[in-house]
Motif scaffolding. Structure first.
Motif, PDB file in Angstrom:
ATOM      1  N   HIS A   1       0.845  -1.197   0.000  1.00  0.00           N
ATOM      2  CA  HIS A   1       0.000   0.000   0.000  1.00  0.00           C
ATOM      3  C   HIS A   1       0.881   1.248   0.000  1.00  0.00           C
ATOM      4  O   HIS A   1       0.582   2.224  -0.709  1.00  0.00           O
ATOM      5  N   PHE A   2       1.958   1.217   0.771  1.00  0.00           N
ATOM      6  CA  PHE A   2       2.891   2.346   0.796  1.00  0.00           C
ATOM      7  C   PHE A   2       3.512   2.547  -0.590  1.00  0.00           C
ATOM      8  O   PHE A   2       3.669   3.680  -1.045  1.00  0.00           O
ATOM      9  N   ARG A   3       3.866   1.444  -1.244  1.00  0.00           N
ATOM     10  CA  ARG A   3       4.421   1.548  -2.602  1.00  0.00           C
ATOM     11  C   ARG A   3       3.433   2.228  -3.545  1.00  0.00           C
ATOM     12  O   ARG A   3       3.807   3.098  -4.336  1.00  0.00           O
ATOM     13  N   GLU A   4       2.158   1.858  -3.447  1.00  0.00           N
ATOM     14  CA  GLU A   4       1.149   2.471  -4.305  1.00  0.00           C
ATOM     15  C   GLU A   4       0.992   3.956  -3.981  1.00  0.00           C
ATOM     16  O   GLU A   4       0.782   4.780  -4.886  1.00  0.00           O
ATOM     17  N   PHE A   5       1.106   4.293  -2.705  1.00  0.00           N
ATOM     18  CA  PHE A   5       1.073   5.708  -2.298  1.00  0.00           C
ATOM     19  C   PHE A   5       2.245   6.466  -2.906  1.00  0.00           C
ATOM     20  O   PHE A   5       2.071   7.563  -3.462  1.00  0.00           O
ATOM     21  N   ILE A   6       3.441   5.888  -2.826  1.00  0.00           N
ATOM     22  CA  ILE A   6       4.632   6.526  -3.389  1.00  0.00           C
ATOM     23  C   ILE A   6       4.456   6.752  -4.888  1.00  0.00           C
ATOM     24  O   ILE A   6       4.779   7.813  -5.430  1.00  0.00           O
ATOM     25  N   GLN A   7       3.939   5.757  -5.572  1.00  0.00           N
ATOM     26  CA  GLN A   7       3.740   5.879  -7.013  1.00  0.00           C
ATOM     27  C   GLN A   7       2.651   6.904  -7.347  1.00  0.00           C
ATOM     28  O   GLN A   7       2.679   7.536  -8.403  1.00  0.00           O
ATOM     29  N   GLY A   8       1.708   7.087  -6.415  1.00  0.00           N
ATOM     30  CA  GLY A   8       0.659   8.081  -6.624  1.00  0.00           C
ATOM     31  C   GLY A   8       1.136   9.512  -6.490  1.00  0.00           C
ATOM     32  O   GLY A   8       0.475  10.440  -6.973  1.00  0.00           O
ATOM     33  N   LEU A   9       2.285   9.714  -5.835  1.00  0.00           N
ATOM     34  CA  LEU A   9       2.817  11.059  -5.645  1.00  0.00           C
ATOM     35  C   LEU A   9       3.065  11.771  -6.964  1.00  0.00           C
ATOM     36  O   LEU A   9       2.972  12.991  -7.055  1.00  0.00           O
ATOM     37  N   ARG A  10       3.402  11.000  -7.973  1.00  0.00           N
ATOM     38  CA  ARG A  10       3.762  11.570  -9.266  1.00  0.00           C
ATOM     39  C   ARG A  10       2.642  12.426  -9.846  1.00  0.00           C
ATOM     40  O   ARG A  10       2.879  13.508 -10.383  1.00  0.00           O
ATOM     41  N   LYS A  11       1.405  11.973  -9.712  1.00  0.00           N
ATOM     42  CA  LYS A  11       0.273  12.698 -10.279  1.00  0.00           C
ATOM     43  C   LYS A  11      -0.462  13.541  -9.245  1.00  0.00           C
ATOM     44  O   LYS A  11      -1.022  14.590  -9.565  1.00  0.00           O
ATOM     45  N   LEU A  12      -0.454  13.092  -7.990  1.00  0.00           N
ATOM     46  CA  LEU A  12      -1.322  13.714  -6.992  1.00  0.00           C
ATOM     47  C   LEU A  12      -0.626  14.741  -6.105  1.00  0.00           C
ATOM     48  O   LEU A  12      -1.278  15.621  -5.555  1.00  0.00           O
ATOM     49  N   GLY A  13       0.684  14.616  -5.917  1.00  0.00           N
ATOM     50  CA  GLY A  13       1.342  15.449  -4.929  1.00  0.00           C
ATOM     51  C   GLY A  13       1.245  14.819  -3.548  1.00  0.00           C
ATOM     52  O   GLY A  13       0.527  13.829  -3.345  1.00  0.00           O
ATOM     53  N   VAL A  14       1.944  15.400  -2.574  1.00  0.00           N
ATOM     54  CA  VAL A  14       2.092  14.759  -1.264  1.00  0.00           C
ATOM     55  C   VAL A  14       0.774  14.700  -0.500  1.00  0.00           C
ATOM     56  O   VAL A  14       0.291  13.613  -0.150  1.00  0.00           O
ATOM     57  N   ASP A  15       0.160  15.852  -0.220  1.00  0.00           N
ATOM     58  CA  ASP A  15      -1.019  15.836   0.642  1.00  0.00           C
ATOM     59  C   ASP A  15      -2.216  15.155  -0.012  1.00  0.00           C
ATOM     60  O   ASP A  15      -2.967  14.439   0.655  1.00  0.00           O
ATOM     61  N   GLU A  16      -2.396  15.348  -1.312  1.00  0.00           N
ATOM     62  CA  GLU A  16      -3.522  14.691  -1.982  1.00  0.00           C
ATOM     63  C   GLU A  16      -3.345  13.180  -1.990  1.00  0.00           C
ATOM     64  O   GLU A  16      -4.307  12.425  -1.784  1.00  0.00           O
ATOM     65  N   SER A  17      -2.090  12.726  -2.185  1.00  0.00           N
ATOM     66  CA  SER A  17      -1.833  11.289  -2.154  1.00  0.00           C
ATOM     67  C   SER A  17      -1.976  10.746  -0.733  1.00  0.00           C
ATOM     68  O   SER A  17      -2.508   9.654  -0.515  1.00  0.00           O
ATOM     69  N   LEU A  18      -1.520  11.517   0.255  1.00  0.00           N
ATOM     70  CA  LEU A  18      -1.703  11.108   1.656  1.00  0.00           C
ATOM     71  C   LEU A  18      -3.183  10.978   1.998  1.00  0.00           C
ATOM     72  O   LEU A  18      -3.599  10.025   2.668  1.00  0.00           O
ATOM     73  N   GLN A  19      -3.978  11.947   1.548  1.00  0.00           N
ATOM     74  CA  GLN A  19      -5.414  11.905   1.822  1.00  0.00           C
ATOM     75  C   GLN A  19      -6.053  10.687   1.167  1.00  0.00           C
ATOM     76  O   GLN A  19      -6.885  10.008   1.772  1.00  0.00           O
ATOM     77  N   LYS A  20      -5.649  10.399  -0.070  1.00  0.00           N
ATOM     78  CA  LYS A  20      -6.251   9.283  -0.797  1.00  0.00           C
ATOM     79  C   LYS A  20      -5.893   7.945  -0.168  1.00  0.00           C
ATOM     80  O   LYS A  20      -6.766   7.071  -0.018  1.00  0.00           O
ATOM     81  N   PHE A  21      -4.627   7.749   0.201  1.00  0.00           N
ATOM     82  CA  PHE A  21      -4.177   6.434   0.653  1.00  0.00           C
ATOM     83  C   PHE A  21      -4.210   6.262   2.174  1.00  0.00           C
ATOM     84  O   PHE A  21      -4.300   5.138   2.664  1.00  0.00           O
ATOM     85  N   TYR A  22      -4.130   7.392   2.921  1.00  0.00           N
ATOM     86  CA  TYR A  22      -4.062   7.269   4.381  1.00  0.00           C
ATOM     87  C   TYR A  22      -5.067   8.154   5.114  1.00  0.00           C
ATOM     88  O   TYR A  22      -5.174   8.070   6.343  1.00  0.00           O
ATOM     89  N   GLY A  23      -5.790   9.007   4.417  1.00  0.00           N
ATOM     90  CA  GLY A  23      -6.796   9.850   5.048  1.00  0.00           C
ATOM     91  C   GLY A  23      -6.225  10.862   6.009  1.00  0.00           C
ATOM     92  O   GLY A  23      -6.824  11.144   7.060  1.00  0.00           O
TER      93      GLY A  23
END
Length: 326
Positions: free
Chosen positions: A294-316
């Motif tokens: 799940h963390f790997r998917e979050f890291i890969q999501g940073l590319r399009k979403l940015g830090v806080d948006e990816s944090l919100q999506k994967f970890y709330g």
């Protein structure tokens, strides 16, 4: 009759206009495609994704076969993939030379010779380079530890880097200074720099190498940049060497301080404080979801979403909320 002629003129004009628009659109599409290819090539070169860089450079060279800058970069991409013979052979096909090509040719020849002298097979997952003259025993020890750590991290993240990881085994003490904490003996700056004398300290080298190798894995998971607290925090969670470290005295650091390079800190104690808070912030993420995949998917999501948006999506949660919880 005049109306028919007028309609014919209007129709012909409309057809011509449509054709011109389509021609312009096609030309724009070609330009956009070229610009996207250039952007991706630069991105791949910046992050050291050499297979991607080679693929894109060959496409660009098909468009501009005599571009010497592209040719030099392609020779470099071959070198960085440890394809030293291919690098030398490619340079030989060029009808000119320059300082960079001469360096790549000489360095390739030297590394081929050093590998033969040390009687080393090329590592499955690491590209080796030497500074100084490490012994064969030290090289094999470092490779053995790194290969075991590589397999462990591959299973942990369910991820295998596409490119070999670049390891520099060095004898110089220059890499151990600055404000880095005492427990950081190796360095990852795009290359995993390992002092060969570290192999003599068996009680400390394993977490150090795992820590720096984690940085290499995280970098391979995404081409985007991300804050230092995230990069250092996950490396500490994985190496587990400072799980029992006491809470540093004083107020919490700012999120800005946790985002910028820690080695810029003039105080060693302040650097240690930033590392401690980074680990606790990442631990806060894992309390919400303990899966490293799940963390790997979050890291890969940073590319399009940015830090806080990816944090919100994967970890709330946001980065500031993670810091406030510490």
């Amino acid at each position: 009759m005049k109306k028919i002629v007028l309609l014919a003129i209007i129709l012909a004009t409309a057809i011509y206009t449509v054709r011109q628009v389509r021609l312009i659109q096609a030309e724009n599409a070609v330009v956009d495609k070229h610009n996207a290819l250039v952007a991706e090539t630069e991105e791949c070169l910046d992050v050291g994704d050499w297979k991607c860089a080679e693929k894109d450079l060959r496409k660009l060279l098909a468009e501009s076969p005599d571009n010497q800058n592209l040719q030099t970069h392609l020779a470099g991409a071959l070198f960085e993939q440890e394809r030293y013979e291919d690098c030398i052979a490619y340079i030989a096909t060029l009808n000119y030379s320059n300082e960079n090509l001469d360096y790549l040719k000489e360095k390739s020849q030297m590394l081929i010779h050093e590998m033969a002298t040390l009687e080393l097979e090329r590592s499955a997952h690491f590209r080796l380079e030497f500074e100084g003259r490490p012994s064969r025993t030290d090289v094999l020890e470092a490779l053995s530890v790194l290969e075991v750590a590589y397999d462990s991290l591959s299973r942990l993240f369910d991820f295998t880097p596409e490119n070999k990881l670049h390891v520099v085994l060095h004898e110089s003490a220059d890499y151990n200074g600055g404000t880095r904490p005492d427990w950081v003996g190796a360095v990852f700056d795009g290359k995993l720099r390992v002092p060969v004398n570290l192999m003599q300290r068996r009680e400390v080298y394993r977490p150090i190498l795992i820590h720096e190798l984690t940085h290499a894995f995280v970098r391979s998971m995404t081409r985007t940049k991300f804050p230092l607290w995230l990069n250092e925090g996950i490396a500490q969670v994985v190496d587990a060497s400072r799980n029992d470290a006491a809470r540093p005295a004083g107020a919490s650091p700012s999120l800005k301080a946790l985002t910028e390079p820690f080695v810029n800190e003039s105080s060693r104690n302040e650097a240690l404080r930033l590392y401690w808070y980074s680990q606790k912030m990442v631990e806060g993420m894992f309390r919400r979801n303990s899966s490293f995949v799940h963390f790997r998917e979050f890291i890969q999501g940073l590319r399009k979403l940015g830090v806080d948006e990816s944090l919100q999506k994967f970890y709330g949660v946001t980065a500031q909320q993670l810091l406030d919880e510490v």
